[in-house]
Structures are given as C-alpha cells and as structure tokens.
Design a protein around this motif. Sequence first.
Motif, short mmCIF file in Angstrom:
data_model
loop_
_atom_site.label_atom_id
_atom_site.label_comp_id
_atom_site.label_asym_id
_atom_site.label_seq_id
_atom_site.Cartn_x
_atom_site.Cartn_y
_atom_site.Cartn_z
N LEU A 26 44.39 39.94 30.11
CA LEU A 26 45.20 38.91 30.76
C LEU A 26 46.44 39.49 31.42
O LEU A 26 46.82 39.09 32.52
N LEU A 27 47.08 40.47 30.75
CA LEU A 27 48.36 40.99 31.24
C LEU A 27 48.22 42.19 32.17
O LEU A 27 49.09 42.42 33.02
N LEU A 28 47.14 42.97 32.02
CA LEU A 28 47.01 44.17 32.82
C LEU A 28 47.02 43.92 34.33
O LEU A 28 47.58 44.73 35.08
N PRO A 29 46.42 42.84 34.84
CA PRO A 29 46.46 42.60 36.28
C PRO A 29 47.87 42.49 36.86
O PRO A 29 48.06 42.72 38.06
N VAL A 51 47.32 41.66 50.56
CA VAL A 51 47.88 40.59 51.39
C VAL A 51 47.50 39.22 50.85
O VAL A 51 47.94 38.21 51.38
N SER A 52 46.67 39.18 49.79
CA SER A 52 46.22 37.90 49.25
C SER A 52 45.98 38.02 47.76
O SER A 52 45.58 39.07 47.25
N GLY A 53 46.22 36.92 47.07
CA GLY A 53 45.94 36.87 45.64
C GLY A 53 44.46 36.99 45.34
O GLY A 53 44.09 37.35 44.21
N TRP A 54 43.59 36.71 46.32
CA TRP A 54 42.15 36.82 46.11
C TRP A 54 41.71 38.27 45.97
O TRP A 54 40.57 38.53 45.56
N GLN A 55 42.57 39.23 46.31
CA GLN A 55 42.20 40.64 46.20
C GLN A 55 42.47 41.21 44.80
O GLN A 55 41.92 42.24 44.45
N LEU A 56 43.32 40.56 44.04
CA LEU A 56 43.67 41.06 42.71
C LEU A 56 42.50 41.10 41.73
O LEU A 56 42.39 42.04 40.93
N PRO A 57 41.59 40.10 41.72
CA PRO A 57 40.46 40.18 40.78
C PRO A 57 39.62 41.44 40.96
O PRO A 57 39.20 42.06 39.98
N PHE A 58 39.37 41.82 42.21
CA PHE A 58 38.59 43.04 42.45
C PHE A 58 39.32 44.27 41.91
O PHE A 58 38.71 45.11 41.25
N ILE A 59 40.60 44.37 42.18
CA ILE A 59 41.38 45.51 41.68
C ILE A 59 41.29 45.58 40.16
O ILE A 59 41.06 46.64 39.57
N PHE A 120 36.70 36.48 32.35
CA PHE A 120 37.42 35.25 32.66
C PHE A 120 38.92 35.45 32.48
O PHE A 120 39.72 35.03 33.32
N THR A 121 39.32 36.10 31.38
CA THR A 121 40.75 36.34 31.18
C THR A 121 41.28 37.34 32.21
O THR A 121 42.42 37.23 32.65
N THR A 122 40.44 38.30 32.60
CA THR A 122 40.83 39.22 33.67
C THR A 122 41.04 38.47 34.97
O THR A 122 42.03 38.70 35.69
N LEU A 123 40.13 37.56 35.27
CA LEU A 123 40.25 36.75 36.48
C LEU A 123 41.47 35.85 36.42
O LEU A 123 42.22 35.73 37.39
N LEU A 124 41.69 35.23 35.25
CA LEU A 124 42.86 34.36 35.09
C LEU A 124 44.15 35.14 35.28
O LEU A 124 45.06 34.70 36.01
N GLY A 125 44.24 36.31 34.64
CA GLY A 125 45.43 37.14 34.79
C GLY A 125 45.63 37.58 36.23
O GLY A 125 46.77 37.65 36.72
N SER A 126 44.53 37.89 36.91
CA SER A 126 44.61 38.32 38.32
C SER A 126 45.11 37.20 39.22
O SER A 126 45.92 37.43 40.12
N ILE A 128 46.96 34.66 38.31
CA ILE A 128 48.38 34.45 38.02
C ILE A 128 49.23 35.52 38.71
O ILE A 128 50.25 35.22 39.32
N ALA A 129 48.76 36.78 38.63
CA ALA A 129 49.49 37.87 39.27
C ALA A 129 49.49 37.72 40.79
O ALA A 129 50.42 38.19 41.46
N GLY A 130 48.47 37.04 41.33
CA GLY A 130 48.37 36.90 42.78
C GLY A 130 49.11 35.71 43.35
O GLY A 130 49.12 35.52 44.58
#
Length: 263
Positions: A26-29, A51-59, A120-126, A128-130
């Motif tokens: 959850l926090l790593l993103p 440039v977009s929060g949608w890119q954070l999940p992939f990272i 799911f928690t990775t996606l959620l954290g991403s 939030i970070a985005g």
Amino acid sequence: MLTLLNLEFRKLFGARSVRLALLVTLLLPLLWTFAPRLDQLFTPGQAADLVSGWQLPFISIFMSIQFLLPLFIAVMAAEMIGAEVAHGTLAPLLLRPVDRTRVILSKLIVAVTYPFVLLFTTLLGSLIAGLPLGFGTFNGGTGFDAANLVGVGVLSSQAAFLEVLRGTLLAGVSLMPIAALALLFGILYLNTAAAALATFATLIVMRLFVVLPQAVQPILLTSYFDLFMRSQQGSIGKDLILLLIYTAGFGLLSILAFDRRDV
C-alpha cells in the motif's frame, strides 16, 4: 466449505506476515512519485515523465512483481501449513468430522486469491499516490501495453482504467502458480521457512534457466512475470491456459499429498 473458507480468510488477514505485506504494497507506490532516477530502471523507449496517476500502477507492479510479491506470496502460502503445524492447530482440525480434501481445497482457494489481494492494495496505493497527477485524459501510455509509458497519443481516462484493470488481473494470474507451489512445498516440508525457501529457490533456478534454448522458456514460471505488459491477445490466451494448468497441477498435487501426509 463456506465455513472453512471463512476460517481460512480470517487466518489470512490475522497473520502478521500478511499485514506487513499489505502495508508495504500500500505504501511503496508513494515512493515512485518523487523518485528522481526512476527512468534508469527502464529500457530506452519505455521511460517517460509521469504525467498521469494512471501510470503509477504499472510502475508499482513492474517494481514488485519480480521479487517482492513472489516473496510475500511464498511466505504466506507456506505459512498456511507450517504455522498451523508449529502451533499444533492443524492436527485437532483434522480429528474433527471434516473431509481432508475440503480443508486443503479451502487453503488452496485462499492461497491463489492472495496475489490479487496484494495487487489490489498495490493498485489502491498507486491510485492514492497518483492523486496529485490526476486521472483525466493525458498524452502517453499506462505501461500495460506495447506502447509502454510513452504511448501513441492521447489516452482517455476510461481507456486507461481498462488497461490498468486488465494489466493488474493478468499480473495476478501470473502469480497464482507460485501460491499453489508454495502450498505444495508447505505440505511436503510441514515447515514455513523450508517451504518458502524451496519456493523461492525454485524461482531463482528458473531465472537462471534463461540461458537454456528458447524452446525451454515457455515452461518456466518466471517467463510470465511480464504477462501484464503483453498486448498480443492470441499469445495471452495460450499463456493464461498454461498458467491455469500449472496452478491446477500444483493444487492437485497439494490435495493428493495432504491426503497422505501424517500431520
């Protein structure tokens, strides 16, 4: 069966290792939003300014699927058997009028569900970070297709969401066999540390087999850790079938081994 599943899910979320894994994923993103050398981790043509929060999940998935997520999954699945043996809670359960197959099947279902929980928690954290980057239409890519983060033009928020969802689900499927394999090792060794180590050692050996001929690569589980980045639909269909066969095969071996194992 539902009672056993409910019991196993309660054990899952009550385990300290699982709580730690959920917290980390959850926090790593949050780290990737201000990592100045993030582009050094990608090959030329992949890197791009976020440039977009949608890119954070992939990272986040790209950075964790090779090592961190398999480690968390291996420890959890191994612990499902090893911890109960160590605490002396498995034998009394089997003394009750409950079918052994149902007991291990409930554990298997929970084990193969766990990768999706972590993602799911990775996606959620991403997401939030985005938030500072926004989730509107943007010029670039999500990373979950052949265009990577650079993209091929303007991408709508709806299209980005579908790409992120599809990539996350594909990543979960690629990790399912690891959970089933760790559960099998847990039954064979009846020890959390030994089973987790055996699972991770197997993955490391598979990685070393990259030097073998190309014909061998499709049978290696580690060859599918990048499944979430693939865009060829026909190839993905075959890959998914093979991953499901691996999961079912390890699961069947777990059931057979547990039925004959003296705990």
